[in-house]
Design a protein around this motif. Structure first.
Motif, short mmCIF file in Angstrom:
data_model
loop_
_atom_site.label_atom_id
_atom_site.label_comp_id
_atom_site.label_asym_id
_atom_site.label_seq_id
_atom_site.Cartn_x
_atom_site.Cartn_y
_atom_site.Cartn_z
N UNK A 1 5.13 6.50 -1.31
CA UNK A 1 5.51 7.16 -0.07
C UNK A 1 6.68 6.42 0.56
N UNK A 2 7.47 7.15 1.32
CA UNK A 2 8.63 6.55 1.98
C UNK A 2 8.24 6.08 3.38
N UNK A 3 9.08 5.21 3.93
CA UNK A 3 8.89 4.79 5.31
C UNK A 3 8.91 6.00 6.24
N UNK B 1 0.84 -1.20 0.00
CA UNK B 1 0.00 0.00 0.00
C UNK B 1 0.87 1.24 0.00
N UNK B 2 1.88 1.27 0.86
CA UNK B 2 2.78 2.42 0.94
C UNK B 2 3.50 2.65 -0.39
N UNK B 3 3.98 1.58 -1.00
CA UNK B 3 4.69 1.72 -2.27
C UNK B 3 3.77 2.13 -3.41
N UNK B 4 2.51 1.64 -3.39
CA UNK B 4 1.55 2.07 -4.42
C UNK B 4 1.29 3.56 -4.33
N UNK C 1 5.10 6.66 14.69
CA UNK C 1 5.81 5.46 15.09
C UNK C 1 7.22 5.57 14.53
N UNK C 2 8.17 4.98 15.21
CA UNK C 2 9.55 5.12 14.75
C UNK C 2 9.73 4.44 13.39
N UNK C 3 10.62 5.01 12.61
CA UNK C 3 10.90 4.48 11.28
C UNK C 3 11.38 3.03 11.38
N UNK C 4 12.25 2.75 12.33
CA UNK C 4 12.77 1.40 12.50
C UNK C 4 11.69 0.39 12.84
N UNK C 5 10.77 0.81 13.72
CA UNK C 5 9.70 -0.11 14.11
C UNK C 5 8.77 -0.38 12.94
N UNK C 6 8.41 0.67 12.19
CA UNK C 6 7.56 0.49 11.01
C UNK C 6 8.24 -0.43 10.00
N UNK C 7 9.53 -0.27 9.83
CA UNK C 7 10.28 -1.14 8.93
C UNK C 7 10.19 -2.59 9.38
N UNK C 8 10.32 -2.82 10.69
CA UNK C 8 10.23 -4.19 11.21
C UNK C 8 8.83 -4.76 11.03
N UNK C 9 7.81 -3.92 11.18
CA UNK C 9 6.43 -4.38 10.96
C UNK C 9 6.25 -4.78 9.50
N UNK C 10 6.73 -3.96 8.58
CA UNK C 10 6.62 -4.26 7.16
C UNK C 10 7.37 -5.53 6.77
N UNK C 11 8.48 -5.81 7.44
CA UNK C 11 9.24 -7.02 7.14
C UNK C 11 8.72 -8.24 7.89
#
Length: 150
Positions: free
Chosen positions: A52-54, A46-49, A63-73
């Motif tokens: 938008x960036x993290x 959804x974010x990539x469609x 929310x922290x960028x690192x935490x969002x990245x971990x959720x996405x992964x």
């Protein structure tokens, strides 16, 4: 079949080698998908469609960028409050995100969920709008959902 030592990150494990393809066990167990992986994939898509960036989404969702990245992964199991905040930042309803997760998981598990409207809803829709509904795409957006007890 023989065993061969394999070192991964300094840990030695033994790997079976020399096993032919026709002697390999063929189990047809259903594929197990973790919910956090499916949620992460959908949120990333959804974010990539939206191009938008993290950083943008993490700032909007608070929310922290690192935490969002971990959720996405799929490395972190996000709470419902956090998921609601991320979906709000992505400007999509939480229910839509979860529906997409459900559809993807059903496909991965080999389970086909038809997109059909139950007969009683279709008949009520026909009475109210003069048209028959055969899938959820036939229901106009913005309209309240039909209830069978009307």
């Amino acid at each position: 079949m023989t065993k061969q030592p394999v070192s991964v990150n300094g840990v030695v494990r033994w790997k079976d080698v020399g096993q032919s393809a026709n002697t390999a066990p063929t189990s047809r167990e259903p594929k197990v998908i973790l919910l956090r992986h499916a949620i992460g994939e959908v949120l990333r898509d959804v974010r990539q469609r939206q191009n938008r960036t993290l950083r943008e989404v993490s700032h909007s969702a608070r929310v922290s960028l690192g935490y969002l990245s971990e959720v996405e992964r799929g490395q972190k199991e996000a709470s419902s409050e956090l998921l609601a905040s991320i979906c709000q930042a992505l400007e999509i309803p939480l229910s839509q995100m979860l529906a997409e997760v459900s559809e993807r998981m059903a496909v991965e598990e080999g389970f086909n969920v038809p997109d059909t409207v139950p007969a009683e809803f279709s008949e009520q829709f026909k009475r109210e709008y003069g048209v028959s509904a055969t899938s959820s795409k036939d229901i106009p957006s913005g309209e309240p959902t039909l209830s069978p007890t009307r």
